[in-house]
Design an enzyme around this catalytic site. Structure first.
Site, short mmCIF file in Angstrom:
data_model
loop_
_atom_site.label_atom_id
_atom_site.label_comp_id
_atom_site.label_asym_id
_atom_site.label_seq_id
_atom_site.Cartn_x
_atom_site.Cartn_y
_atom_site.Cartn_z
N LYS A 195 40.11 42.37 58.35
CA LYS A 195 39.07 41.36 58.53
C LYS A 195 39.60 40.02 59.04
O LYS A 195 38.99 39.39 59.90
CB LYS A 195 38.22 41.19 57.26
CG LYS A 195 39.01 40.87 56.00
CD LYS A 195 38.13 41.07 54.78
CE LYS A 195 38.64 40.39 53.54
NZ LYS A 195 40.04 40.65 53.18
N GLU A 217 38.47 33.49 54.07
CA GLU A 217 38.82 33.47 52.64
C GLU A 217 38.97 32.03 52.14
O GLU A 217 39.85 31.74 51.33
CB GLU A 217 40.10 34.25 52.39
CG GLU A 217 40.03 35.64 52.99
CD GLU A 217 40.72 36.68 52.14
OE1 GLU A 217 40.96 36.42 50.95
OE2 GLU A 217 41.00 37.76 52.68
#
Lengths: 266, 278
Positions: free
Chosen positions: B45, B165
Site C-alpha cells: 500500500k 500511515e
C-alpha cells in the site's frame, strides 16, 4: 541534555536581541580586528566601555557571561603565564633560571588577558542574544557573494538550518540509545579511558544508523514537497535591516575611528 | 468527469527482493472521495502511494493524475497536486519553526513571499496551530507535528491529500485530532483524501475501502461491504472494526441485531430501538 550545545541562547527581547544578526556578526568580527590594533591602555578603556554598555543593553546577568568564560579559563591562564615569565625586558623584578618576571612581561600579560576577556564577552553576547537559526540566516547573507564562484550558498544554508533543527532530535536519540545500552549492562561512566572509549562504540553505530534512516525519510518528504535544488526557490523568512541597526553600526564606526586616531597619537 | 487518479497495471519489485511489491494494480478514483487503502505491513500500500507522485517509478504500467500521464516532465507539476503526510512526525519536519515548515513547499515552488504569508496563516488556522507558529519542532507533540505537516500540504492547495500511515505513531489524543481534521477537510469537498492505514476504525470513515495484500488489490467497496466479510479481513491479516465485533458477539449471544455492518452510531441506535420495540 537538550540545553547542552545550542542552549546558550538566552531568550529575551532587549535592544541587543532585536538587532539584525548580520550586524551582530559583522560587529563581532570588526571588534576582534580592532582589539589587535589596541596597543595602549586608553584603547582598552574604550573597548571595555563598549563591552560594558553592550552587556548592559542586553539585560542579561553577568553570571551567564562568566559561565562562557569557564571553558576558556585554562587557555587564558596558560597564555598569560607564558607572557608573564617568558617576556624579556629591562626591568626585571624576579628571576629564577630561565624564568623571569619583568615589567614588560607584566604589561603584555595584562593586555593578553584583557584581549581574551573582551573577545569572549563579545562572542558570548552574540550567542546569548541571537538564536542559532538567526545566526545561520546571517551567515547565509554574509557568504552570498560566494555565489559568483558557484559556491552553493542556498544549499549550504538549508543544510545548516536542517542540522540545527535536528540537534535536539539526535540528542533524544542518543539518550534513548544510551539508556537501552545501560539496560544491557554497558557502563559509560566508569573504567579507564580506553574502556570508556570502547563503551562509546555501541552508542555511535546505532546513532549513525538512525541518522541515516532520518535522512532517508527526510529526503522522501522534501522531494514530495517539491524540493529540487536552491534554484528558483523563494524565501519565507527574511532579515530586515532596521534604523537601530544603522545607528549601532554608525556608533561603532565613530568609536573605532576615535580609538585608532588615539592610537596613532601615542 | 475525469477521474482524479487512474493507475493501470502497475508492477514494481524492489531491488534485493524476489517478490513483487505491486502486481498489476489498476485503480480509478473519482474526485472528492475519501479512499482508505488497507492491508498489513508489506502489502504494497505504501509503495502504491509513493508511485502516485513519482517518488517511485513503476517498472511497468501507467499513472494518470487529473487526466495527465505521470512522466519525468510532468512529475513536478503533479507533485504540486498531491500532498503526502508521512508516518514519522519528526522525520518530515524540514523547517526550523512551525511557520517555516508550512512555507517549505511553497518556497520550493517559487511562491512570492507576499503570497506565502497569508497562505501560511490560513493553513495554520485550518489545522488549529496558529498559536504555535513560532515554535520549534522539539516543543511539539507528535499529533501537533502531524497537524503542521498537514498544514504544509494544505498551504500548497493540492487536489489530493495522501496520509501514509500518518496516525500510526501517534498517541490516542493525537490520532483523534488528526482524524477529526481529516473529517472536516472531507466536508469542504475540495480534496480527494487517500488514507493508507491498518487502523480499521479509521478506514471505516472512508467512502470506499480498498483491501490490498501481496501487492494486489484483493477487493474494494464501501466500508459496510468490506467489513461484513470479517473472515476475509482476518485472512489478510487485518482486524474487524469494534462495532462489527460487538454485533457478531451479540448475534452469537442470540440478540437479534441487524444482519449487516453498522458503524458505532448506527449500532447504538439499532440496540436501543431493539430494546424499546420489545
Amino acid at each position: 541534555m537538550n540545553k547542552l550545545i545550542f542552549g546558550r541562547y538566552y531568550p529575551g527581547n532587549s535592544f541587543v536581541h532585536r538587532l539584525d544578526p548580520r550586524l551582530k556578526l559583522i560587529l563581532n568580527i570588526l571588534f576582534i580586528v580592532l582589539i589587535f590594533f589596541a596597543q595602549h591602555w586608553p584603547s582598552y578603556v574604550i573597548l571595555g566601555a563598549v563591552v560594558v554598555v553592550s552587556v548592559w543593553a542586553s539585560g542579561i546577568y553577568l553570571s551567564f557571561f562568566l559561565r562562557g568564560l569557564r571553558p576558556m579559563l585554562w587557555l587564558i591562564l596558560f597564555t598569560v603565564g607564558l607572557q608573564l615569565f617568558f617576556t624579556s625586558g629591562q626591568h626585571v623584578y624576579w628571576q629564577w633560571g630561565w624564568l623571569s618576571l619583568s615589567r614588560e612581561g607584566l604589561i603584555n600579560a595584562g593586555y593578553i588577558a584583557a584581549r581574551f576577556l573582551l573577545i569572549i564577552f563579545m562572542s558570548t553576547l552574540l550567542t546569548l542574544t541571537t538564536q542559532p537559526l538567526e545566526i545561520a540566516d546571517g551567515l547565509e547573507y554574509l557568504i552570498s557573494p560566494l555565489r559568483v564562484i558557484k559556491f552553493p550558498v542556498n544549499e549550504v544554508a538549508l543544510m545548516l538550518s536542517i542540522a540545527l533543527r535536528f540537534v535536539p532530535k539526535l540528542m533524544d536519540e542518543t539518550t534513548k540509545i544510551m539508556n537501552a545500552q545501560r539496560a544491557r549492562g554497558v557502563d559509560f561512566n566508569n573504567g579507564s579511558l580506553l574502556k570508556r572509549a570502547k563503551a562509546l562504540l555501541p552508542l555511535l553505530i546505532p546513532l549513525m544508523m538512525s541518522s541515516i534512516d532520518i535522512a532517508s525519510d527526510l529526503t522522501t518528504a522534501m522531494i514530495s514537497r517539491g524540493y529540487r535544488d536552491g534554484e528558483g526557490r523563494t524565501r519565507y523568512r527574511i532579515l530586515k535591516w532596521q534604523m537601530r541597526d544603522s545607528w549601532v553600526l554608525g556608533a561603532f564606526v565613530v568609536i573605532s575611528t576615535g580609538m585608532l586616531v588615539l592610537e596613532r597619537m601615542m | 468527469m475525469v477521474p482524479i487518479i487512474q493507475v493501470k497495471d502497475l508492477t514494481y519489485t524492489y531491488q534485493n527482493s524476489k517478490v513483487p511489491a505491486l502486481q498489476n494494480v489498476s485503480l480509478t478514483i473519482e474526485p472528492g472521495q475519501w479512499i482508505a487503502i488497507v492491508g498489513h505491513n508489506g502489502s504494497g500500500k505504501s509503495t502504491l502511494a509513493q508511485m502516485l507522485n513519482g517518488l517511485i517509478a513503476p517498472q511497468s504500467g501507467e499513472v494518470y493524475i487529473d487526466g495527465e500521464l505521470l512522466t519525468e516532465e510532468s512529475v513536478w507539476a503533479i507533485r504540486r497536486k498531491i500532498g503526502i503526510v508521512f508516518q514519522s512526525p519528526d522525520n518530515q519536519f524540514v523547517g526550523a519553526t512551525v511557520a517555516d515548515d508550512v512555507a517549505f513547499g511553497m518556497e520550493n515552488n517559487g511562491v512570492p513571499r507576499a503570497e506565502m504569508i497569508p497562505r501560511v496563516q490560513a493553513a495554520l488556522a485550518q489545522v488549529g496551530m496558529t498559536a504555535y507558529a513560532d515554535h520549534e519542532p522539539a516543543r511539539l507533540s507528535g499529533g501537533q507535528k502531524q497537524r503542521v505537516a498537514l498544514a504544509g500540504v494544505l498551504a500548497q492547495r493540492p487536489q489530493v491529500i495522501i496520509l501514509d500511515e500518518a496516525t500510526s505513531m501517534l498517541d490516542p489524543q493525537g490520532r483523534h485530532d488528526v482524524v477529526s481534521l481529516m473529517t472536516s477537510l472531507r466536508k469542504t469537498g475540495q480534496f480527494t483524501i487517500i488514507s493508507i492505514t491498518h487502523d480499521i476504525d479509521e478506514a471505516a470513515l472512508a467512502d470506499q475501502v480498498i483491501l490490498m495484500d501481496n501487492g494486489k488489490v484483493i477487493t474494494s467497496g464501501t466500508p459496510a461491504e468490506i467489513f461484513a466479510q470479517g473472515e476475509m479481513l482476518q485472512q489478510h491479516g487485518l482486524t474487524v472494526p469494534l462495532s462489527e465485533k460487538v454485533r457478531q458477539g451479540l448475534l452469537q449471544a442470540g440478540v437479534k441485531v441487524a444482519d449487516h455492518y453498522l458503524d458505532e452510531e448506527q449500532l447504538v441506535k439499532n440496540l436501543w430501538t431493539l430494546h424499546s420495540n420489545k
